[in-house]
Design an enzyme around this catalytic site. Structure first.
Site, short mmCIF file in Angstrom:
data_model
loop_
_atom_site.label_atom_id
_atom_site.label_comp_id
_atom_site.label_asym_id
_atom_site.label_seq_id
_atom_site.Cartn_x
_atom_site.Cartn_y
_atom_site.Cartn_z
N ARG A 143 0.78 -1.32 -0.02
CA ARG A 143 0.06 -0.02 0.11
C ARG A 143 0.97 1.34 -0.16
O ARG A 143 0.53 2.38 0.58
CB ARG A 143 -1.11 -0.01 1.18
CG ARG A 143 -1.91 -1.22 1.30
CD ARG A 143 -2.89 -1.22 0.29
NE ARG A 143 -3.75 -2.33 0.50
CZ ARG A 143 -3.68 -3.71 0.20
NH1 ARG A 143 -2.90 -3.87 -0.58
NH2 ARG A 143 -4.74 -4.37 0.58
N SER B 255 -10.85 0.82 3.57
CA SER B 255 -10.10 0.58 4.60
C SER B 255 -9.48 2.02 5.05
O SER B 255 -8.79 2.51 4.30
CB SER B 255 -8.92 -0.45 4.50
OG SER B 255 -9.64 -1.45 3.97
N GLU C 259 -4.68 4.88 6.22
CA GLU C 259 -4.36 4.62 4.63
C GLU C 259 -5.01 5.74 3.55
O GLU C 259 -4.43 6.20 2.82
CB GLU C 259 -5.17 3.34 4.27
CG GLU C 259 -4.77 2.85 2.80
CD GLU C 259 -5.43 1.56 2.51
OE1 GLU C 259 -4.81 0.61 3.09
OE2 GLU C 259 -6.39 1.54 1.61
P1 FAD Z 1 -8.59 9.53 -5.23
O1 FAD Z 1 -9.00 9.14 -3.89
O2 FAD Z 1 -9.09 10.56 -5.98
O3 FAD Z 1 -6.95 10.02 -4.76
C1 FAD Z 1 -6.16 9.32 -3.78
C2 FAD Z 1 -4.74 10.03 -3.49
O4 FAD Z 1 -3.95 9.92 -4.91
C3 FAD Z 1 -5.10 11.70 -3.57
O5 FAD Z 1 -3.83 11.85 -2.52
C4 FAD Z 1 -4.74 12.17 -4.88
O6 FAD Z 1 -4.40 13.29 -4.67
C5 FAD Z 1 -3.76 11.47 -5.55
N1 FAD Z 1 -4.10 11.00 -6.90
C6 FAD Z 1 -5.16 10.27 -7.48
N2 FAD Z 1 -4.95 10.52 -8.97
C7 FAD Z 1 -3.62 10.86 -8.97
C8 FAD Z 1 -3.05 11.02 -10.31
N3 FAD Z 1 -3.40 10.53 -11.49
N4 FAD Z 1 -1.45 11.21 -10.22
C9 FAD Z 1 -1.07 11.91 -8.88
N5 FAD Z 1 -1.93 11.90 -7.70
C10 FAD Z 1 -3.16 11.34 -7.90
N6 FAD Z 1 -7.60 0.26 -2.32
C11 FAD Z 1 -7.16 -0.87 -2.23
O7 FAD Z 1 -6.09 -0.98 -2.45
N7 FAD Z 1 -7.66 -2.18 -2.28
C12 FAD Z 1 -9.23 -2.32 -2.04
O8 FAD Z 1 -9.49 -3.25 -2.15
C13 FAD Z 1 -9.89 -1.20 -2.12
N8 FAD Z 1 -11.26 -1.23 -1.89
C14 FAD Z 1 -11.70 0.01 -1.60
C15 FAD Z 1 -13.34 -0.18 -1.42
C16 FAD Z 1 -14.36 0.79 -1.17
C17 FAD Z 1 -15.50 0.56 -1.05
C18 FAD Z 1 -13.53 2.21 -1.23
C19 FAD Z 1 -14.43 3.43 -1.19
C20 FAD Z 1 -12.17 2.10 -1.61
C21 FAD Z 1 -11.19 1.10 -1.45
N9 FAD Z 1 -9.83 1.23 -1.79
C22 FAD Z 1 -9.20 0.01 -2.05
C23 FAD Z 1 -9.30 2.56 -1.98
C24 FAD Z 1 -9.22 3.30 -3.28
O9 FAD Z 1 -10.45 2.68 -4.17
C25 FAD Z 1 -8.09 3.16 -3.89
O10 FAD Z 1 -6.96 3.60 -3.31
C26 FAD Z 1 -8.01 3.68 -5.38
O11 FAD Z 1 -6.88 3.54 -6.10
C27 FAD Z 1 -8.10 5.38 -5.03
O12 FAD Z 1 -8.52 5.82 -6.66
P2 FAD Z 1 -9.23 7.20 -6.57
O13 FAD Z 1 -8.85 7.45 -8.22
O14 FAD Z 1 -10.34 7.38 -6.16
O15 FAD Z 1 -8.05 8.17 -6.00
P1 NAP Z 2 -10.63 -10.20 4.95
O1 NAP Z 2 -10.72 -11.29 3.95
O2 NAP Z 2 -11.63 -10.30 6.06
O3 NAP Z 2 -9.31 -10.37 5.68
C1 NAP Z 2 -8.96 -9.44 6.70
C2 NAP Z 2 -7.06 -8.92 6.59
O4 NAP Z 2 -6.39 -10.33 6.64
C3 NAP Z 2 -7.18 -8.43 5.16
O5 NAP Z 2 -6.95 -7.04 5.48
C4 NAP Z 2 -6.04 -9.27 4.63
O6 NAP Z 2 -4.90 -8.43 4.40
C5 NAP Z 2 -5.73 -10.23 5.64
N1 NAP Z 2 -5.64 -11.61 4.94
C6 NAP Z 2 -6.62 -12.53 4.85
N2 NAP Z 2 -6.34 -13.49 4.18
C7 NAP Z 2 -4.88 -13.38 4.23
C8 NAP Z 2 -4.03 -14.17 3.40
N3 NAP Z 2 -4.41 -15.59 3.10
N4 NAP Z 2 -2.59 -13.87 3.31
C9 NAP Z 2 -2.49 -12.82 3.82
N5 NAP Z 2 -3.23 -11.91 4.40
C10 NAP Z 2 -4.61 -12.09 4.56
O7 NAP Z 2 -10.60 -9.06 4.26
P2 NAP Z 2 -11.62 -7.96 3.66
O8 NAP Z 2 -11.74 -6.85 4.37
O9 NAP Z 2 -12.83 -8.88 3.44
O10 NAP Z 2 -10.90 -7.66 2.34
C11 NAP Z 2 -10.80 -8.53 1.28
C12 NAP Z 2 -9.72 -7.97 0.38
O11 NAP Z 2 -9.85 -6.68 -0.17
C13 NAP Z 2 -8.18 -7.60 1.09
O12 NAP Z 2 -7.00 -8.13 0.54
C14 NAP Z 2 -8.16 -6.09 1.43
O13 NAP Z 2 -6.92 -5.54 1.56
C15 NAP Z 2 -9.15 -5.71 0.25
N6 NAP Z 2 -9.53 -4.48 0.40
C16 NAP Z 2 -8.97 -3.11 0.53
C17 NAP Z 2 -9.69 -1.91 0.95
C18 NAP Z 2 -9.05 -0.82 0.93
O14 NAP Z 2 -9.57 0.19 0.91
N7 NAP Z 2 -7.72 -0.94 1.04
C19 NAP Z 2 -10.95 -2.15 1.23
C20 NAP Z 2 -11.67 -3.37 1.14
C21 NAP Z 2 -11.20 -4.28 0.78
P3 NAP Z 2 -4.58 -7.69 3.01
O15 NAP Z 2 -5.70 -6.55 3.17
O16 NAP Z 2 -3.08 -7.17 3.03
O17 NAP Z 2 -5.19 -8.16 1.82
#
Ligand code: FAD
Ligand code: NAP
Length: 330
Positions: A156, A230, A326
């Site tokens: 991340r 998250s 995050e």
């Molecule tokens: P924004 O929110 O618009 O921007 C995020 C940051 O990046 C800001 O600081 C912005 O200035 C900067 N930025 C955006 N675009 C650019 C660009 N082109 N150049 C330079 N800087 C830029 N994330 C995960 O990693 N895994 C997940 O599974 C995941 N699940 C999610 C589920 C939900 C329901 C939600 C709401 C979010 C989730 N996220 C997840 C977080 C998010 O979707 C990601 O981080 C996504 O990449 C953000 O994209 P955005 O275009 O909305 O960025």
């Molecule tokens: P989950 O399956 O309930 O798992 C909880 C946490 O345990 C996750 O954060 C995941 O880490 C870790 N995990 C589970 N199984 C694992 C494995 N086999 N090996 C290593 N780590 C493991 O999680 P969830 O909330 O439903 O989300 C599912 C996936 O979507 C995850 O990968 C999560 O990162 C991603 N997600 C991300 C966001 C975001 O905003 N960043 C939002 C929603 C979902 P990791 O997070 O490192 O995978």
């Protein structure tokens, strides 16, 4: 003044004096050359928390376009504009027969933001597919090409997250495979869902559909409940911390992470009693995933930020582990 409510998935009410739509590289360069000192650059607004009532200037990345630029027997290189919707891009690639991104389906936001926090889900990270990131350097307006190494991807995290406000991404290149064999269904409930659906030899599209099904059942849809996914990162801790926790807790989610260990932030927050917490019916902690803070009605960004601070302190008091946000705070 323009409302920013529809430009952030938390649905926070805030406004901007200037709103710019950037639709190509030359508009990006023009914008960066004349922009005020302080501006927000947004994609889908799905990883931000707006804590101010007003911002001087906001630019939205609307740079579209997807094209295949190289193909051989086994793989393709595809480029996509920074403003392309991430989930639509994933589904487009799968429908073309270009595989790899299936576990990353239904992540909100744009292609341009994907490298910033090296988006990841269900055991896959976007770093394993990105070959180049093209960005404009703010200080020089130079066009810069970052190869995969130069992106310094981490959990991340990336070079771009470490150098916030210095580079603006307008295009990303991905290497995807034609083979359907390299699937990861070991994470979370993917294998269970495939089994329930009686799918014995899943295709990448089947995996994407399973991921979509799981995510839809567990995560709040930002169109209905404001959230930014998250709110906190999973903490990476050393062996000493793990031993200390093992002495106190019979079992807890723990994953090896390089030479260290990853704890589940959601579990830590849940153990502190925060899961499902609701403050005046206006904001709180999601009832199915304690990692997700939610705006139920009309919360301010400051209220959600303060809640995150209280959660960080309570996890620190109970477990001696420091959670890191995050979500990008503005
Ligand atoms: P924004 O929110 O618009 O921007 C995020 C940051 O990046 C800001 O600081 C912005 O200035 C900067 N930025 C955006 N675009 C650019 C660009 N082109 N150049 C330079 N800087 C830029 N994330 C995960 O990693 N895994 C997940 O599974 C995941 N699940 C999610 C589920 C939900 C329901 C939600 C709401 C979010 C989730 N996220 C997840 C977080 C998010 O979707 C990601 O981080 C996504 O990449 C953000 O994209 P955005 O275009 O909305 O960025
Ligand atoms: P989950 O399956 O309930 O798992 C909880 C946490 O345990 C996750 O954060 C995941 O880490 C870790 N995990 C589970 N199984 C694992 C494995 N086999 N090996 C290593 N780590 C493991 O999680 P969830 O909330 O439903 O989300 C599912 C996936 O979507 C995850 O990968 C999560 O990162 C991603 N997600 C991300 C966001 C975001 O905003 N960043 C939002 C929603 C979902 P990791 O997070 O490192 O995978």
């Amino acid at each position: 003044m323009t409302s920013l409510k529809s430009y952030n998935t938390f649905g926070i009410e805030s406004s901007t004096k200037q709103l710019h739509s950037i639709t190509n590289k030359s508009e990006l360069i023009d914008f960066l050359s004349t922009a005020p000192d302080s501006f927000l650059f947004l994609g889908g607004g799905s990883n931000i928390l707006l804590t101010q009532a007003e911002y001087p200037c906001v630019a939205i990345n609307n740079i579209e376009g997807v094209a295949m630029v190289f193909e051989d027997d086994r793989s393709v290189i595809v480029k996509a504009g920074g403003g392309v919707n991430w989930h639509e891009f994933v589904m487009f690639t799968l429908n073309q027969g270009w595989y790899g991104l299936e576990n990353l389906a239904l992540i909100p936001g744009t292609v341009g933001a994907a490298p910033i926090q090296n988006i990841g889900a269900y055991g896959k990270e976007v770093k394993d597919f990105i070959t180049e990131v093209h960005a404009i350097e703010k200080s020089s307006l130079k066009d810069c090409v970052f190869d995969n190494d130069a992106c310094a991807f981490d959990y991340r995290n990336s070079f771009f997250k470490q150098h916030k406000h210095e580079y603006y991404i307008y295009e990303v290149y991905f290497k995807l495979q034609k083979s359907t064999k390299d699937l990861n269904i070991s994470y979370g409930a993917i294998a269970d869902v495939l089994k329930q659906d009686k799918i014995n030899s899943p295709t990448p599209l089947d995996v994407a559909k399973a991921v979509i099904q799981i995510r839809s059942s567990k995560l709040p849809d930002p169109k209905k409940i404001g959230n930014s996914g998250s709110f906190f990162k999973n903490p990476i801790v050393d062996e000493h911390t793990v031993e200390r926790l093992k002495a106190e807790y019979d079992s807890f989610p723990l994953y090896p992470f390089h030479q260290q260990f990853k704890l589940a932030a959601g579990w830590l927050i849940d153990q502190c009693g925060w899961k499902g917490k609701n403050i005046d019916g206006r904001y709180g902690v999601h009832d199915l995933q304690a990692l997700v803070l939610v705006n139920l009605k009309d919360a301010t960004g400051k209220e959600i930020f303060d809640l995150s601070e209280t959660i960080i302190n309570s996890v620190k008091d109970k477990f001696g582990v420091e959670l890191e946000r995050e979500v990008n705070i503005y």
